[in-house]
Design a protein around this motif. Structure first.
Motif, mmCIF file in Angstrom:
data_model
loop_
_atom_site.group_PDB
_atom_site.id
_atom_site.type_symbol
_atom_site.label_atom_id
_atom_site.label_comp_id
_atom_site.label_asym_id
_atom_site.label_seq_id
_atom_site.Cartn_x
_atom_site.Cartn_y
_atom_site.Cartn_z
ATOM 1 N N LEU A 1 0.822 -1.205 0.000
ATOM 2 C CA LEU A 1 0.000 0.000 0.000
ATOM 3 C C LEU A 1 0.858 1.258 0.000
ATOM 4 O O LEU A 1 0.490 2.275 -0.602
ATOM 5 C CB LEU A 1 -0.945 -0.011 1.200
ATOM 6 C CG LEU A 1 -1.982 -1.143 1.196
ATOM 7 C CD1 LEU A 1 -2.700 -1.224 2.533
ATOM 8 C CD2 LEU A 1 -2.982 -0.970 0.060
ATOM 9 N N ALA A 2 2.021 1.200 0.644
ATOM 10 C CA ALA A 2 2.937 2.342 0.612
ATOM 11 C C ALA A 2 3.403 2.612 -0.814
ATOM 12 O O ALA A 2 3.516 3.764 -1.243
ATOM 13 C CB ALA A 2 4.129 2.085 1.531
ATOM 14 N N GLY A 3 3.665 1.544 -1.560
ATOM 15 C CA GLY A 3 4.086 1.698 -2.946
ATOM 16 C C GLY A 3 3.007 2.270 -3.838
ATOM 17 O O GLY A 3 3.308 2.798 -4.921
ATOM 18 N N LEU A 4 1.769 2.199 -3.386
ATOM 19 C CA LEU A 4 0.631 2.729 -4.144
ATOM 20 C C LEU A 4 0.199 4.104 -3.639
ATOM 21 O O LEU A 4 -0.786 4.655 -4.122
ATOM 22 C CB LEU A 4 -0.545 1.764 -4.050
ATOM 23 C CG LEU A 4 -0.321 0.379 -4.669
ATOM 24 C CD1 LEU A 4 -1.374 -0.607 -4.189
ATOM 25 C CD2 LEU A 4 -0.321 0.481 -6.190
ATOM 26 N N ASP A 5 0.914 4.632 -2.654
ATOM 27 C CA ASP A 5 0.618 5.953 -2.082
ATOM 28 C C ASP A 5 -0.808 6.004 -1.534
ATOM 29 O O ASP A 5 -1.596 6.901 -1.846
ATOM 30 C CB ASP A 5 0.833 7.055 -3.124
ATOM 31 C CG ASP A 5 0.858 8.452 -2.504
ATOM 32 O OD1 ASP A 5 1.128 8.549 -1.291
ATOM 33 O OD2 ASP A 5 0.584 9.427 -3.228
ATOM 34 N N VAL A 6 -1.140 5.017 -0.694
ATOM 35 C CA VAL A 6 -2.469 4.934 -0.075
ATOM 36 C C VAL A 6 -2.374 5.443 1.359
ATOM 37 O O VAL A 6 -1.509 5.025 2.122
ATOM 38 C CB VAL A 6 -2.998 3.486 -0.062
ATOM 39 C CG1 VAL A 6 -4.347 3.403 0.643
ATOM 40 C CG2 VAL A 6 -3.106 2.953 -1.487
ATOM 41 N N ARG A 7 -3.273 6.341 1.722
ATOM 42 C CA ARG A 7 -3.385 6.819 3.102
ATOM 43 C C ARG A 7 -4.367 5.907 3.844
ATOM 44 O O ARG A 7 -5.391 5.500 3.287
ATOM 45 C CB ARG A 7 -3.883 8.255 3.120
ATOM 46 C CG ARG A 7 -2.992 9.229 2.369
ATOM 47 C CD ARG A 7 -2.058 9.955 3.284
ATOM 48 N NE ARG A 7 -2.781 10.846 4.177
ATOM 49 C CZ ARG A 7 -2.257 11.327 5.311
ATOM 50 N NH1 ARG A 7 -1.055 10.969 5.688
ATOM 51 N NH2 ARG A 7 -2.958 12.171 6.065
ATOM 52 N N ILE A 8 -4.048 5.604 5.106
ATOM 53 C CA ILE A 8 -4.829 4.610 5.841
ATOM 54 C C ILE A 8 -5.401 5.205 7.120
ATOM 55 O O ILE A 8 -4.670 5.714 7.971
ATOM 56 C CB ILE A 8 -3.957 3.386 6.173
ATOM 57 C CG1 ILE A 8 -3.496 2.715 4.871
ATOM 58 C CG2 ILE A 8 -4.731 2.394 7.036
ATOM 59 C CD1 ILE A 8 -2.568 1.547 5.088
ATOM 60 N N GLY A 9 -6.722 5.117 7.230
ATOM 61 C CA GLY A 9 -7.418 5.470 8.458
ATOM 62 C C GLY A 9 -7.840 4.200 9.170
ATOM 63 O O GLY A 9 -8.251 3.228 8.527
#
Length: 376
Positions: A116-124
């Motif tokens: 997910l970091a490689g996809l630039d996803v922000r996580i709540g």
């Protein structure tokens, strides 16, 4: 009325959850349509969604949009599927695509965070405070509490490697949990933001503490205990307090459930059906349904739906008592879902009306006194 194009696309990539939270509006309230949804969005539906979003962005010349991966629990869809969806969307959509995910946190691992970091996803992440508060409601189907799983995930997410992905914590208010202890338990993970969520309910099915014949403002009092701490120390951004404070200073609230700004949120379920706010499941069965599908309908069809008109109608879509209220421009009638009554639809004040009035006027008084203003 000129309709405002959608800018926030909530994709229900998986319709099931590995938790059985007792207050969940998806599984525990009036609308049980999730039972008939595909477990995961199909690849065909995923491609149709992407094309419809690209079409909407192009038609309205949008410079950016927000994609929110949701569920159920979105990580049940698998990181391979999520990666394919995100990459395809960024290839096809002629705009900046900001991607976030709202998860219960139990399935977050280092390996998944790397993807997910490689996809630039922000996580709540959803967390209701300490172990006692969280495990009271957020349990697995076998009754096991989830806090220790979420704690492990948050230690990873808030660490140096993944901290840039951390969007914040979402806490559903439980009046039985001491407010300051709850806040401090959330602060332990140094979240960049905290959202406090009023439990979903309506006039027909009231939330705890707001049933027929109840008096007082328990939710406002709970929140104000935290506000006083937050206002003095500001350890993190608490979205509810920040938006109300900005409104007091002359700004316009920018979150769903406050202010008069038109709602720009649209939802796509796992079967490809286009829907209104998913929290409308708390109102009645089919409340969010539009009888539209990404295979056959553009998002503009949802934009022209009468229910969208109510959500974008500003003061004209509010009950008369709301239009004459001194905090109307800050409150905006509260969250659309919370206005529902089986005998009057959505043309009512929020079931949380007394709490919202007390919360907003109290914050306004504190800010005004701090600045030496006379409260109007």
């Amino acid at each position: 009325m000129t309709m405002v194009p959608f800018r926030q696309f909530v994709l229900k990539v998986h319709s099931r959850c590995n938790l059985a939270c007792d207050y969940c509006y998806v599984y525990e309230m009036n609308d049980q349509s999730w039972r008939h949804q595909p477990r995961r969005m199909s690849v065909t539906t995923m491609h149709q969604v992407v094309e419809r979003i690209a079409e909407h962005v192009d038609a309205h010349r949008l410079p950016s949009l927000s994609l929110i991966l949701h569920g159920g629990e979105p990580l049940l869809a698998g990181t391979g599927f999520l990666a394919a969806l995100i990459r395809r969307l960024r290839e096809r959509v002629p705009a900046q695509v900001d991607v976030s995910m709202q998860t219960n946190g139990t399935l977050l691992t280092r390996e998944r965070l790397e993807v997910l970091a490689g996809l630039d996803v922000r996580i709540g992440v959803s967390l209701d405070g300490d172990a006692g508060a969280t495990d009271r409601h957020r349990r697995f189907a076998n009754g096991e509490g989830s806090h220790h799983h979420v704690d492990r995930a948050l230690r990873l997410l808030s660490g140096e490697r993944f901290r840039g992905m951390f969007a914040g914590l979402l806490c559903t208010i439980d009046l039985r949990s001491p407010p300051l202890a709850t806040y401090e338990a959330l602060l332990a993970y140094a979240p960049p933001a905290v959202d406090f969520l009023l439990p979903h309910g309506t006039w027909t099915l009231p939330p705890p503490g707001r049933g027929a014949g109840t008096t007082g403002t328990p939710y406002a009092e709970w929140l104000l205990a935290i506000f006083e701490r937050w206002y003095d120390e500001a350890e993190t951004w608490v979205r509810l307090f920040g938006e109300i404070t900005q409104a007091v200073l002359g700004g316009t609230p920018a979150v769903e459930g406050l202010g008069l700004r038109p709602s720009t949120v649209v939802v796509v379920d796992t079967d490809g059906s286009i829907k209104q706010l998913d929290s409308l499941a708390a109102a009645h069965a089919g409340a969010a349904d539009l009888d539209l599908h990404v295979a056959t309908d553009a998002f503009d069809a949802a934009l022209s739906h009468p229910l969208t008109g109510l959500r974008q109608g500003g003061a004209d879509s509010l009950a008369a008592v709301c239009r004459s209220c001194p905090v109307m421009r800050t409150c905006g009638g509260g969250l659309f879902t919370h206005r529902y009554h089986q005998n009057g639809g959505f043309m009512n004040p929020s079931v949380y009306c007394p709490d919202l009035l007390h919360l907003i006027t109290s914050i306004r008084s504190r800010v005004s006194a701090d600045l030496g203003w006379a409260v109007q």
